[in-house]
Design a protein around this motif. Structure first.
Motif, PDB file in Angstrom:
ATOM      1  N   ALA A   1      12.027   0.356  12.474  1.00 13.71           N
ATOM      2  CA  ALA A   1      11.064  -0.064  11.458  1.00 13.71           C
ATOM      3  C   ALA A   1       9.658  -0.077  12.033  1.00 13.71           C
TER       4      ALA A   1
ATOM      5  N   TYR B   1       6.037  -2.218  11.829  1.00 14.31           N
ATOM      6  CA  TYR B   1       5.606  -3.578  11.533  1.00 14.31           C
ATOM      7  C   TYR B   1       4.092  -3.595  11.332  1.00 14.31           C
ATOM      8  N   SER B   2       3.651  -4.279  10.291  1.00 11.74           N
ATOM      9  CA  SER B   2       2.222  -4.307   9.967  1.00 11.74           C
ATOM     10  C   SER B   2       1.407  -5.068  11.007  1.00 11.74           C
TER      11      SER B   2
ATOM     12  N   ILE C   1      -0.568   2.428   7.448  1.00  4.36           N
ATOM     13  CA  ILE C   1       0.064   1.587   6.427  1.00  4.36           C
ATOM     14  C   ILE C   1      -0.223   2.139   5.033  1.00  4.36           C
TER      15      ILE C   1
ATOM     16  N   GLU D   1       2.582   3.400   2.384  1.00  2.00           N
ATOM     17  CA  GLU D   1       2.712   2.697   1.105  1.00  2.00           C
ATOM     18  C   GLU D   1       2.372   3.553  -0.113  1.00  2.00           C
TER      19      GLU D   1
ATOM     20  N   HIS E   1       7.275   6.860   0.689  1.00  2.00           N
ATOM     21  CA  HIS E   1       8.320   6.202  -0.106  1.00  2.00           C
ATOM     22  C   HIS E   1       9.689   6.816   0.153  1.00  2.00           C
TER      23      HIS E   1
ATOM     24  N   PHE F   1      10.523   5.423   4.074  1.00  5.75           N
ATOM     25  CA  PHE F   1      10.516   4.004   4.423  1.00  5.75           C
ATOM     26  C   PHE F   1      10.748   3.129   3.201  1.00  5.75           C
ATOM     27  N   ASP F   2      11.393   1.979   3.438  1.00  8.49           N
ATOM     28  CA  ASP F   2      11.423   0.939   2.415  1.00  8.49           C
ATOM     29  C   ASP F   2      10.531  -0.205   2.920  1.00  8.49           C
ATOM     30  N   ARG F   3      10.245  -1.163   2.057  1.00  6.86           N
ATOM     31  CA  ARG F   3       9.272  -2.202   2.392  1.00  6.86           C
ATOM     32  C   ARG F   3       9.877  -3.572   2.151  1.00  6.86           C
TER      33      ARG F   3
ATOM     34  N   ARG G   1       9.045  -7.889   3.126  1.00  8.65           N
ATOM     35  CA  ARG G   1       8.169  -8.892   3.730  1.00  8.65           C
ATOM     36  C   ARG G   1       9.043  -9.864   4.508  1.00  8.65           C
TER      37      ARG G   1
ATOM     38  N   ILE H   1       4.763  -7.458   7.029  1.00  7.43           N
ATOM     39  CA  ILE H   1       5.395  -6.429   6.213  1.00  7.43           C
ATOM     40  C   ILE H   1       6.138  -5.478   7.154  1.00  7.43           C
TER      41      ILE H   1
ATOM     42  N   TYR I   1       8.401  -2.030   7.416  1.00 11.37           N
ATOM     43  CA  TYR I   1       8.728  -0.771   6.767  1.00 11.37           C
ATOM     44  C   TYR I   1       9.935  -0.175   7.488  1.00 11.37           C
TER      45      TYR I   1
END
Length: 88
Positions: free
Chosen positions: A24, A26-27, A59, A63, A69, A72-74, A76, A81, A83
């Motif tokens: 994943a 990470y934001s 990001i 997004e 899309h 990645f899925d999103r 929180r 956030i 991904y």
């Protein structure tokens, strides 16, 4: 096929999944996001960005792009956030 930032991010996550212990993005990891943007910039002859701008570009690409899309899925997780890389 055009290389997108989302494609570069997915490739980076796959290549580094063992040492990162994650599949994943990470934001809250600006250095990692900057590395991804700069890898994409080098591969496509676009300008590199600094740590101040690159994370937002990655990001935003994940997004808002169709490819982002697809890859990645999103989710929180406690204000961060995450991904997650979808299974292909």
């Amino acid at each position: 096929m055009t290389i997108t930032i989302a494609d570069t991010a997915a490739e980076y996550v796959r290549a580094h999944r063992v040492e990162r212990q994650s599949t994943a993005l990470y934001s809250d990891r600006p250095v990692e996001l900057t590395v991804i943007q700069n890898k994409w910039a080098d591969a496509t002859n676009h300008g590199r960005q600094t740590i101040a701008d690159a994370p937002a570009a990655v990001i935003r690409a994940v997004e808002t792009s169709r490819r982002g899309h697809e890859l990645f899925d999103r989710v929180r997780d406690e204000g961060v956030i995450v991904y997650g890389l979808r299974r292909a």
